[in-house]
Scaffold this motif. Structure first.
Motif, PDB file in Angstrom:
ATOM      1  N   ASN A  56      34.944  86.454   2.877  1.00 18.70           N
ATOM      2  CA  ASN A  56      34.409  86.203   3.821  1.00 18.70           C
ATOM      3  C   ASN A  56      33.335  85.040   3.856  1.00 18.70           C
ATOM      4  OD1 ASN A  56      32.383  87.656   3.029  1.00 18.70           O
ATOM      5  ND2 ASN A  56      31.449  88.179   5.156  1.00 18.70           N
ATOM      6  N   LEU A  58      30.880  82.645   6.395  1.00 14.67           N
ATOM      7  CA  LEU A  58      29.826  83.385   7.845  1.00 14.67           C
ATOM      8  C   LEU A  58      29.213  81.948   7.931  1.00 14.67           C
ATOM      9  CD1 LEU A  58      27.569  86.338   6.350  1.00 14.67           C
ATOM     10  CD2 LEU A  58      29.495  87.013   8.013  1.00 14.67           C
ATOM     11  N   ASP A  63      30.180  85.788  11.643  1.00 12.17           N
ATOM     12  CA  ASP A  63      31.454  85.778  10.592  1.00 12.17           C
ATOM     13  C   ASP A  63      32.623  85.375  11.331  1.00 12.17           C
ATOM     14  OD1 ASP A  63      34.404  86.520  10.114  1.00 12.17           O
ATOM     15  OD2 ASP A  63      33.008  87.933   8.532  1.00 12.17           O
TER      16      ASP A  63
END
Length: 283
Positions: A56, A58, A63
């Motif tokens: 992921n 950020l 996110d």
């Protein structure tokens, strides 16, 4: 500001594989690598244009997929791929897309148009490639993003404007609330402004280091070849033979002792990229 956590993405036969790096607020990161390394794809993943298969990303704690609105509001971009409408004027484009950004300021946009010598009433499609990139840059700055993503724009700028461009992004991060990722092959520009260097090759991370760490990790050694050959092979990234000797990039540590007859220098960013790519091809 930016946290990239073990991201992987498959695009046909190409893949971005298990890449992680961090960029704190107040700094400029140079994203380097040869053509086709995956730099543009990574920027597009940070923007949320591509979703990750794994991992992921950020931006300012949000996110990029789960908090799409907040992230898009916090990112400004200049991309090689033009996402604006060529049949509209610069100002019409800015006003239309500016509605999607909470901090868009038309006055700031117009002030950068004047500074960049752009005609805001002229249709985007009538501008040169360099002018289109200047427009993207002016628009990005007009909505006060926390993170600027810049994909090779300086390659299309004339030398005089490139100086202004580097000055602007340096000023942009000076308040320690904004950050910049600059993907470029013009490593001399990065030597002037980059605080961090992230090196991508074949979709994989070679390293992500701050400038001081990078400069301490490597040395350029030049001299007679037999002298360089005395250095353990596992420390030589790549050696290049010349007419009057040899030159090599080596992995350095403070405990290493060098022959007095060889020249030892800290490498530039260009040196590191050049020799690492050459060494990878040999391997």
């Amino acid at each position: 500001m930016l946290h990239v956590n073990h991201i992987t993405k498959y695009l046909g036969s190409f893949r971005i594989h298990d890449i992680s790096f961090d960029l704190p607020a107040g700094y400029i990161m140079g994203l380097i690598g040869p053509n086709g390394a995956g730099k543009s794809t990574i920027l597009q993943m940070i923007m949320g244009l591509y979703q990750t298969e794994f991992g992921n990303i950020l931006v300012a704690g949000n996110d990029v997929i789960q908090n799409e609105h907040e992230v898009k509001n916090d990112i400004g971009y200049v991309l090689a791929e033009d996402l604006f409408l060529e049949n509209l004027t610069l100002l019409e484009n800015a006003d239309m897309y500016g509605k999607y950004y909470e901090r868009y300021d038309r006055k700031i946009f117009l002030s950068y148009c004047r500074r960049f010598e752009l005609k805001e009433t002229k249709k985007l499609g009538k501008h040169s490639k360099g002018e289109k990139l200047k427009f993207q840059f002016a628009f990005a700055l007009s909505h006060d993003p926390k993170l600027l993503l810049l994909d090779e724009p300086n390659a299309s700028f004339d030398p005089e404007f490139r100086k202004d461009f580097l000055k602007i992004i340096t000023e942009f991060v000076a308040d320690e609330k904004h950050s910049v990722v600059l993907a470029t092959h013009l490593t001399k520009d990065l030597d002037r402004v980059a605080d961090y260097i992230t090196f991508i090759n074949h979709g994989e991370l070679v390293f992500s280091l701050d400038r001081e760490q990078m400069e301490e990790a490597y040395r350029i050694i030049s001299g007679e070849e037999y002298k360089i050959n005395l250095i353990p092979k596992e420390r030589i990234v790549y050696k290049e033979k010349g007419k009057y000797g040899a030159k090599a990039l080596i992995k350095h540590n403070k405990a290493m002792q060098y022959d007095k007859e060889v020249s030892v220098e800290r490498p530039s960013i260009e040196d590191v990229m050049y020799y690492m790519v050459k060494g990878e091809k040999v391997c």
